[in-house]
Design a protein around this motif. Structure first.
Motif, short mmCIF file in Angstrom:
data_model
loop_
_atom_site.label_atom_id
_atom_site.label_comp_id
_atom_site.label_asym_id
_atom_site.label_seq_id
_atom_site.Cartn_x
_atom_site.Cartn_y
_atom_site.Cartn_z
N VAL A 1 31.55 63.06 55.63
CA VAL A 1 30.33 63.10 56.44
C VAL A 1 29.24 62.36 55.68
N VAL A 2 28.61 61.38 56.34
CA VAL A 2 27.56 60.59 55.67
C VAL A 2 26.25 60.68 56.46
N ASN A 3 25.13 60.44 55.77
CA ASN A 3 23.85 60.41 56.50
C ASN A 3 23.51 58.97 56.91
N GLU A 4 22.30 58.76 57.43
CA GLU A 4 21.95 57.42 57.94
C GLU A 4 21.97 56.36 56.84
N GLN A 5 21.68 56.79 55.60
CA GLN A 5 21.70 55.83 54.48
C GLN A 5 23.11 55.66 53.92
N HIS A 6 24.11 56.22 54.61
CA HIS A 6 25.49 56.17 54.17
C HIS A 6 25.75 56.91 52.86
N GLU A 7 24.83 57.80 52.48
CA GLU A 7 25.11 58.70 51.37
C GLU A 7 26.19 59.68 51.79
N LEU A 8 27.10 60.00 50.88
CA LEU A 8 28.13 60.99 51.19
C LEU A 8 27.55 62.40 51.03
N LEU A 9 27.57 63.19 52.12
CA LEU A 9 27.09 64.56 52.01
C LEU A 9 28.23 65.51 51.62
N GLY A 10 29.44 65.20 52.07
CA GLY A 10 30.58 66.08 51.78
C GLY A 10 31.66 65.80 52.81
N ARG A 11 32.42 66.83 53.15
CA ARG A 11 33.49 66.59 54.11
C ARG A 11 33.61 67.75 55.08
N ILE A 12 34.34 67.51 56.16
CA ILE A 12 34.75 68.54 57.11
C ILE A 12 36.28 68.53 57.10
N THR A 13 36.90 69.70 57.00
CA THR A 13 38.36 69.76 57.04
C THR A 13 38.82 70.09 58.46
N GLU B 1 40.06 47.89 46.87
CA GLU B 1 40.95 47.03 47.66
C GLU B 1 41.91 47.84 48.54
N LEU B 2 42.09 49.12 48.19
CA LEU B 2 43.01 49.96 48.96
C LEU B 2 42.30 50.70 50.09
N SER B 3 40.98 50.65 50.07
CA SER B 3 40.24 51.55 50.96
C SER B 3 39.92 50.90 52.30
N ASP B 4 39.63 51.72 53.26
CA ASP B 4 39.07 51.21 54.49
C ASP B 4 37.73 51.88 54.71
N LEU B 5 36.85 51.15 55.40
CA LEU B 5 35.51 51.71 55.63
C LEU B 5 35.26 51.68 57.14
N ASP B 6 36.26 52.17 57.86
CA ASP B 6 36.20 52.14 59.31
C ASP B 6 35.26 53.24 59.79
N GLU B 7 34.42 52.90 60.74
CA GLU B 7 33.50 53.88 61.33
C GLU B 7 34.26 55.08 61.88
N LYS B 8 35.49 54.81 62.37
CA LYS B 8 36.24 55.90 63.00
C LYS B 8 36.77 56.89 61.97
N HIS B 9 36.64 56.54 60.68
CA HIS B 9 37.17 57.44 59.65
C HIS B 9 36.09 58.27 58.99
N MET B 10 34.87 58.24 59.56
CA MET B 10 33.82 59.11 58.99
C MET B 10 32.98 59.73 60.11
N LEU B 11 32.30 60.79 59.73
CA LEU B 11 31.41 61.46 60.68
C LEU B 11 29.98 61.23 60.24
N LEU B 12 29.07 61.12 61.21
CA LEU B 12 27.65 61.00 60.88
C LEU B 12 27.03 62.39 60.91
N ALA B 13 26.25 62.70 59.88
CA ALA B 13 25.70 64.05 59.75
C ALA B 13 24.89 64.46 60.98
N ASP B 14 24.37 63.48 61.69
CA ASP B 14 23.52 63.72 62.84
C ASP B 14 24.29 63.98 64.13
N GLN B 15 25.61 63.84 64.09
CA GLN B 15 26.42 64.04 65.29
C GLN B 15 26.41 65.50 65.73
#
Lengths: 431, 431
Positions: free
Chosen positions: B217-229, B184-198
């Motif tokens: 950073v997520v892949n096309e299946q929205h699996e979390l791959l990790g992060r970029i700092t 309930e506290l989270s947001d799932l805004d596209e602008k808050h994640m990177l696509l691995a293919d970018q």
């Protein structure tokens, strides 16, 4: 309100960051910008202005009323205050500064004494400072009572005269004995601070190399002005590189939709400088009118000689400019680099001299002409390699940015040498 | 050990970051690099390699023994693992991967499936994840028990299938009611994640606009791959822009001291492409041999027409390429921009047509020739403005990087149009 040719604004503007707003404003036609600007939440407007490009910011500030400007100055975060204030008309500026609290007034006065090429201008004051005599326990207590600004990975030690005395890593602080003086925990390494007089692009690269989340900025008297965070370093790096890319194309950071007469005035200067170099090339060609009037093929092939030299030279030039900008080329390795580039010029020149010689002999069936163009190509590619090293190094020593002037000087060299070698050899051997 | 032409190493190497080491290694002559590399503390070597440029890294990895490579793989931080492993010979790679712990193995497998142009390759795994069903209190307890990786400003929610379900800002988490579910506290805004293919440069710019310290950073299946700092974003932005600057000069990110034969092979391709465009210009000139044989001044003035068009065109080209790269030029404002550039071309073309007309009439005393060159300059500057917009837009739609190919195509256009307009008009009016 959003007329033809203006991108529709996405609906979720509440989630917009100041960078998002700036991006939309820059992509809009100037007439519509003020309207959109006034829809931005008040507390964000100053920060939005600070991150738009200089042209757009200046024009928007011109369009705002004096009262709107005062409100803007008050609502801008201290991180971006200087960028917004720096463009205000002087009568507004002085009164706007008076409304700030005294700490911010001091920062603004200091920061505005640096040009926008210097890192001193971009300093922010959101920084935790302690006296060097304090103990680790005192610092830990103080830390708990304060709001720690983001990207704080160290405490800055400042004596009562405002002189920077080193910094203490927060992790080291946490594990230090309670009674240890902070001055014993600190380091005062030159590599851990930025000088206010440094170029802002260079400072951003120093930040990248440092691995830190923030770096203190000091002036020549080692007074602490404030800090730069890794976030600001990222913004400054992007700005620095965008300007380098624009400079290489003979442009500056102009508004996409600057009025035609403003753009014409700016760009025409560069066209004028270029005309002088083109006329120099023409003058060289004019020395060989006799050869040209006897062998029309010389005129046909002239561009090939000039352009092969130009491309080879710009390859070396690009490498040298980048090496100078990153500091990787220095007096110690310059000779080695020059040797290498000359050898590449010798080999590449020979390869293309032979290929073009064959093409010309097949096209014009004139072995003499083939020989002449082959010699000219070889000479010009070699000269281009030398110029590709020397031109940026000399410009750099003359304190002229090689990224700005390098390519026009290089082209002059390769045009003049190319035409001289080609038409001169032809005059000697074929006339 | 440090031979002639090699910069002396400063004494305080203990304070060196991996970026400092990389900087010194890149500035050295290749023969001395391995020696210096082996003086780097073991635990830093992998990270040093990861931040040197591709050429230098590849050559150093070739020089290391298989055992040294295994040690390297084990000591490299997970943030930089993929960049080092990605260049190892395959037999070493597979065995090196087996020695990693299972979490790292998975990351490496996923990251290596992306090319080094994609952000997926640069993902790191130092990231705090929680199940979306957890409550705020549970998350706060978990946070206290763990080492929080630097630049962590949010918790990432991941379900039991590894799918990314949004993120919770740490500040919001601290003040949330104990029993509130994280979902309930989270947001799932596209602008808050990177696509691995970018593209990695685009991802670094997204990071800059976001204002965050890290992005998932997520892949096309929205699996979390990790992060970029934000630290990685700064490094990637610098790398991206350095490559753009090199590409504009017909170069790539080559070792300053690459062996001559390697450099020759790379650069000669670009010279070959350029030769084709130069021959196209020559062919156009060849169509007007009659005019050239009668009026030698035409040959003398040809470079002026071509180069004024070239400069004007490259100004527009530079602006368009930057606008496309930052996404600020889109279908909605392209027409407006084209109109503006054409109007600038009309005005600037006219100004310089008149000036050059006067210069030529003073130089050659031939009013007909003045008129012909003025017409040709005007046509060419106008054509250059059109090409400066159209060439990068078309290349972009063809998925060819305009920064790489734009200027060579543009030069072909301005040369061909310039020579055709100048010699063609001369043939019509003066012969």
């Amino acid at each position: 309100q959003f007329a033809e040719g203006v991108p529709a604004l996405p609906l979720e503007t509440p989630g917009f960051s100041s960078n998002d707003w700036a991006f939309f404003i820059e992509g809009m036609y100037p007439d519509h910008r003020l309207g959109l600007f006034q829809e931005i939440p008040l507390e964000l407007r100053g920060d939005v202005l600070a991150v738009t490009n200089d042209d757009v910011r200046r024009r928007l500030i011109e369009q705002l009323s004096t009262n709107e400007l005062y409100n803007l100055a008050e609502s801008t975060s201290s991180e971006h205050l200087v960028e917004v204030l720096g463009m205000m008309p002087s009568h507004v500026l002085l009164r706007a500064i008076k409304r700030l609290d005294s700490d911010e007034q001091e920062l603004v006065h200091k920061a505005l004494s640096y040009t926008d090429r210097k890192i001193g201008r971009y300093v922010s004051r959101a920084v935790l400072t302690v006296t060097p005599e304090a103990t680790a326990a005192m610092a830990r207590t103080a830390l708990k009572q304060q709001q720690v600004p983001e990207y704080t990975d160290r405490l800055l030690l400042v004596d009562d005269k405002g002189i920077f005395k080193g910094s203490v890593d927060l992790e080291i602080l946490q594990s230090a004995p309670a009674r240890q003086a902070l001055s014993e925990l600190s380091d005062l390494d030159e590599k851990h601070m930025l000088l206010a007089d440094q170029d802002y692009g260079e400072a951003a690269l120093d930040m990248k190399s440092s691995g830190f989340a923030m770096m203190p900025v000091v002036n020549e008297q080692h007074e602490l002005l404030g800090r730069i965070t890794i976030r600001e370093a990222l913004e400054l790096a992007v700005d620095y590189y965008e300007n380098q890319l624009l400079a290489q194309g003979g442009m500056n950071d102009e508004d996409l939709f600057a009025p035609v007469k403003v753009s014409v005035a700016r760009r025409t200067v560069w066209l004028g400088i270029n005309l002088i170099t083109a006329l120099a090339a023409s003058w060289v060609i004019g020395l060989f009118e006799l050869a040209l009037s006897k062998i029309v093929a010389l005129a046909v092939l002239m561009p090939v000689v000039a352009s092969m030299g130009g491309i080879a030279g710009s390859q070396t030039l690009t490498l040298t400019i980048r090496g100078l900008a990153t500091g990787q080329i220095n007096n110690a390795n310059l000779t080695l680099l020059a040797h290498k580039e000359v050898r590449i010029g010798l080999v590449n020149g020979l390869i293309w001299a032979l290929i073009i010689g064959v093409v010309v002999s097949w096209w014009f069936g004139n072995p003499g002409l083939s020989f002449v163009i082959a010699i000219a190509i070889w000479i010009n590619v070699l000269a281009a390699a030398c110029a590709g090293i020397l031109v940026p190094v000399i410009l750099d020593r003359m304190k002229i940015d090689p990224a700005l002037a390098g390519s026009v000087v290089l082209t002059t060299v390769t045009d003049v040498v190319g035409f001289f070698a080609f038409l001169g050899t032809a005059t000697l051997l074929l006339i």
